[in-house]
Design a protein around this motif. Structure first.
Motif, short mmCIF file in Angstrom:
data_model
loop_
_atom_site.label_atom_id
_atom_site.label_comp_id
_atom_site.label_asym_id
_atom_site.label_seq_id
_atom_site.Cartn_x
_atom_site.Cartn_y
_atom_site.Cartn_z
N LEU A 32 0.83 -1.21 0.00
CA LEU A 32 0.00 0.00 0.00
C LEU A 32 0.87 1.26 0.00
O LEU A 32 0.51 2.25 -0.63
N ARG A 33 2.00 1.20 0.68
CA ARG A 33 2.91 2.35 0.69
C ARG A 33 3.44 2.62 -0.71
O ARG A 33 3.56 3.79 -1.12
N ARG A 34 3.72 1.59 -1.47
CA ARG A 34 4.18 1.78 -2.84
C ARG A 34 3.08 2.38 -3.71
O ARG A 34 3.34 3.22 -4.56
N ARG A 35 1.82 1.96 -3.50
CA ARG A 35 0.73 2.40 -4.36
C ARG A 35 0.27 3.84 -4.08
O ARG A 35 -0.45 4.41 -4.89
N ARG A 36 0.67 4.40 -2.95
CA ARG A 36 0.19 5.75 -2.62
C ARG A 36 0.61 6.80 -3.65
O ARG A 36 -0.06 7.82 -3.80
N ALA A 37 1.67 6.54 -4.36
CA ALA A 37 2.16 7.52 -5.34
C ALA A 37 1.26 7.62 -6.56
O ALA A 37 1.26 8.63 -7.25
N ASP A 38 0.48 6.56 -6.85
CA ASP A 38 -0.31 6.56 -8.08
C ASP A 38 -1.77 6.24 -7.86
O ASP A 38 -2.48 5.85 -8.78
N ALA A 39 -2.24 6.38 -6.63
CA ALA A 39 -3.64 6.05 -6.35
C ALA A 39 -4.23 7.06 -5.37
O ALA A 39 -3.52 7.71 -4.61
N SER A 40 -5.56 7.20 -5.41
CA SER A 40 -6.24 8.12 -4.50
C SER A 40 -6.35 7.50 -3.11
O SER A 40 -6.22 6.28 -2.94
N GLU A 41 -6.62 8.35 -2.13
CA GLU A 41 -6.78 7.86 -0.76
C GLU A 41 -7.97 6.91 -0.65
O GLU A 41 -7.95 5.95 0.11
N LYS A 42 -9.01 7.18 -1.43
CA LYS A 42 -10.17 6.28 -1.41
C LYS A 42 -9.79 4.90 -1.88
O LYS A 42 -10.21 3.88 -1.32
N SER A 43 -9.01 4.84 -2.95
CA SER A 43 -8.57 3.55 -3.46
C SER A 43 -7.70 2.83 -2.44
O SER A 43 -7.87 1.63 -2.19
N ILE A 44 -6.78 3.56 -1.83
CA ILE A 44 -5.91 2.97 -0.82
C ILE A 44 -6.73 2.42 0.33
O ILE A 44 -6.50 1.30 0.82
N ASP A 45 -7.72 3.17 0.78
CA ASP A 45 -8.56 2.72 1.88
C ASP A 45 -9.30 1.43 1.52
O ASP A 45 -9.43 0.51 2.34
N GLY A 46 -9.80 1.36 0.28
CA GLY A 46 -10.50 0.16 -0.16
C GLY A 46 -9.57 -1.05 -0.21
O GLY A 46 -9.93 -2.14 0.25
N TRP A 47 -8.38 -0.85 -0.77
CA TRP A 47 -7.42 -1.97 -0.85
C TRP A 47 -6.97 -2.40 0.54
O TRP A 47 -6.78 -3.58 0.80
N GLN A 48 -6.81 -1.42 1.43
CA GLN A 48 -6.38 -1.74 2.79
C GLN A 48 -7.41 -2.63 3.48
O GLN A 48 -7.05 -3.60 4.16
N TYR A 49 -8.68 -2.31 3.30
CA TYR A 49 -9.73 -3.12 3.91
C TYR A 49 -9.73 -4.54 3.33
O TYR A 49 -9.80 -5.53 4.08
N ARG A 50 -9.62 -4.64 2.01
CA ARG A 50 -9.64 -5.97 1.38
C ARG A 50 -8.45 -6.81 1.82
O ARG A 50 -8.59 -8.00 2.11
N LEU A 51 -7.27 -6.21 1.86
CA LEU A 51 -6.08 -6.96 2.24
C LEU A 51 -6.07 -7.29 3.73
O LEU A 51 -5.49 -8.30 4.14
#
Length: 366
Positions: A32-51
Motif C-alpha cells: 500500500l505504501r508503494r501504491r500511494r504515489a499513483d492512487a487516490s486515498e479512497k482507493s488505498i482505503d479500499g485496498w487496505q480493507y480488502r487486504l
C-alpha cells in the motif's frame, strides 16, 4: 573493507529481512505504501480493507510468512469468500489480492506464478454495477420544477444542475471553489486536483479538466452565488462554491443535500403513498431512506446515460465526465432496450445516411 578482502557488508545489510519472511500484514503495508504515489486515498482505503481480510485469514490458518503461501491457500481463500459475499464484491477483492501477490512475486517473496492461482469471477458487465440511477424523466422533472419555482437557485438546485449537466463525481463537486466556477459569457467550471488542501480528485492530475456549461445552468448558479451561497472559507482559507454554513461540506453532507434535492415529492405527489407534511424521509437525517431519492453517484450514472441518449459520442462523454469509454460502457451506460435502439437509429441517420450517396451504383465513381 572486510578482512577477507571482499566488499564489506554493513550491519544494516546483514539485518535486512528476506521478503519471503515478511508477515502478511507487513507485506500488505509495504504494498500500500508503494501504491500511494499513483492512487487516490479512497482507493488505498479500499485496498487496505480488502487486504486486511486476507491477512487476518492468513493469521487464522497459521500462515506466518508470505513465503509460505501456496497456490492451494489462495484457492481456499477464494472458496471461503465466495460463500460469504456477492460475486461483484468477490471480483474486486480478488483483483486486489492478485495485484498484491504480483507485487510479492516481483520482489521474490513468493514463487513465480502463484498469482495465477487467484481466481477472478467471470461476470457479465451488467453484473458489475447497480442499475440504480436517477432516471432521465425524474431528473428533467426536478430541474424544470426548480427552474420555474421559488426554489430556483437555492443550494439543492445548484447542486443538482451541476451534477446532472457535468456528470461530475461527488468529490469533484465538493472540490469546486468560487474561483473555479466561471459564469461569464462562456460559462464553464474548472475541476482541479488539490490534495494538499483536502480536495483530491479521484484520478488526481488526470481528473483536472474544464467543463462547459449551458447558459441556463450558469444563470441558476449566478442566482445561487448572489443570493444563497454562504460567504465562508474552509480550514485552508479557500472559498468553496457549494458551501455549508461553517465552510466546505463533508462528502456525507453533499450526499444528504443530493438526497434532499432528488425527492420527487418536491414537485409532485409521493410515489410511495406518503404525505410530505408528515413524512420522516423529508428530514435531513432521514432523506436517504426515501426509495426515490438519489446520491451523487446514481445522478452521475443517469446523467451519463442521458448524454449518450442525446447523441453525444462516447468519447466526448468520457472526456466530460473523466472516465474511460470502457468504464462508461461497463458501469454507467444504463439505457434500457428502447433507448439503445433509438440511440442507434439516431446515430445511423446522423453519421451513416450521408454516406449512402457514395454507395449509389447508378453513377460511375472511380
Amino acid at each position: 573493507m572486510g578482512g577477507n578482502g571482499g566488499v564489506g557488508v554493513s550491519e544494516r545489510e546483514r539485518q535486512r529481512t528476506d521478503p519471503a519472511e515478511w508477515e502478511p500484514a507487513e507485506a500488505a503495508h509495504r504494498y500500500l505504501r508503494r501504491r500511494r504515489a499513483d492512487a487516490s486515498e479512497k482507493s488505498i482505503d479500499g485496498w487496505q480493507y480488502r487486504l486486511k481480510l486476507f491477512t487476518e485469514w492468513c493469521e487464522s490458518v497459521g500462515i506466518q510468512y508470505v513465503g509460505d503461501l501456496k497456490r492451494y491457500d489462495l484457492d481456499e481463500f477464494y472458496e471461503l469468500r465466495s460463500a460469504e459475499i456477492e460475486p461483484v464484491t468477490l471480483e474486486g477483492e480478488m483483483y486486489t489480492l492478485q495485484t498484491f501477490v504480483e507485487f510479492l512475486e516481483d520482489l521474490g517473496a513468493v514463487e513465480d506464478g502463484v498469482s495465477d492461482a487467484i481466481r477472478i469471477p467471470d461476470l457479465d458487465p451488467s453484473e458489475r454495477a447497480s442499475d440504480t440511477k436517477l432516471a432521465t424523466d425524474d431528473a428533467l422533472a426536478l430541474l424544470r420544477y426548480y427552474r420555474n419555482s421559488d426554489q430556483r437557485g437555492r443550494r439543492g438546485h445548484a447542486l443538482l444542475e451541476l451534477a446532472w449537466l457535468t456528470g461530475a463525481r461527488q468529490g469533484g463537486l465538493r472540490a469546486l471553489d468560487l474561483r473555479d466556477v466561471h459564469l461569464n459569457e462562456t460559462p464553464w467550471v474548472d475541476f482541479r486536483h488539490r490534495p494538499d488542501t483536502s480536495t483530491p480528485l479521484k484520478n488526481k492530475i488526470g481528473g483536472e479538466r474544464p467543463v462547459a456549461l449551458p447558459e441556463e445552468v450558469a444563470d441558476v448558479l449566478r442566482i445561487y452565488q448572489r443570493k444563497y451561497r454562504y460567504d465562508v472559507r474552509d480550514d485552508h482559507g479557500r472559498q468553496p462554491f457549494l458551501a455549508a454554513r461553517n465552510g466546505r461540506p463533508t462528502e456525507n453532507t453533499i450526499r444528504n443535500w443530493c438526497y434532499m434535492a432528488t425527492q420527487p415529492c418536491v414537485h409532485s405527489e409521493c410515489p410511495h403513498g406518503k404525505n410530505r407534511e408528515t413524512c420522516d424521509w423529508v428530514d435531513y437525517t432521514h432523506s436517504s431512506k426515501c426509495p426515490s431519492s438519489r446520491s451523487p453517484h446514481p445522478v452521475r450514472t443517469g446523467a451519463i446515460t442521458w448524454m449518450l441518449n442525446r447523441g453525444w459520442p462516447p468519447e466526448d462523454v468520457a472526456e466530460r465526465v473523466n472516465a474511460s469509454v470502457q468504464t462508461i460502457e461497463n458501469h454507467y451506460d444504463k439505457a434500457d432496450l428502447s433507448e439503445r435502439r433509438r440511440r442507434l437509429r439516431n446515430r445511423m441517420e446522423k453519421r451513416r445516411r450521408p454516406l449512402l450517396d457514395q454507395l449509389d451504383i447508378s453513377e460511375t465513381n472511380e
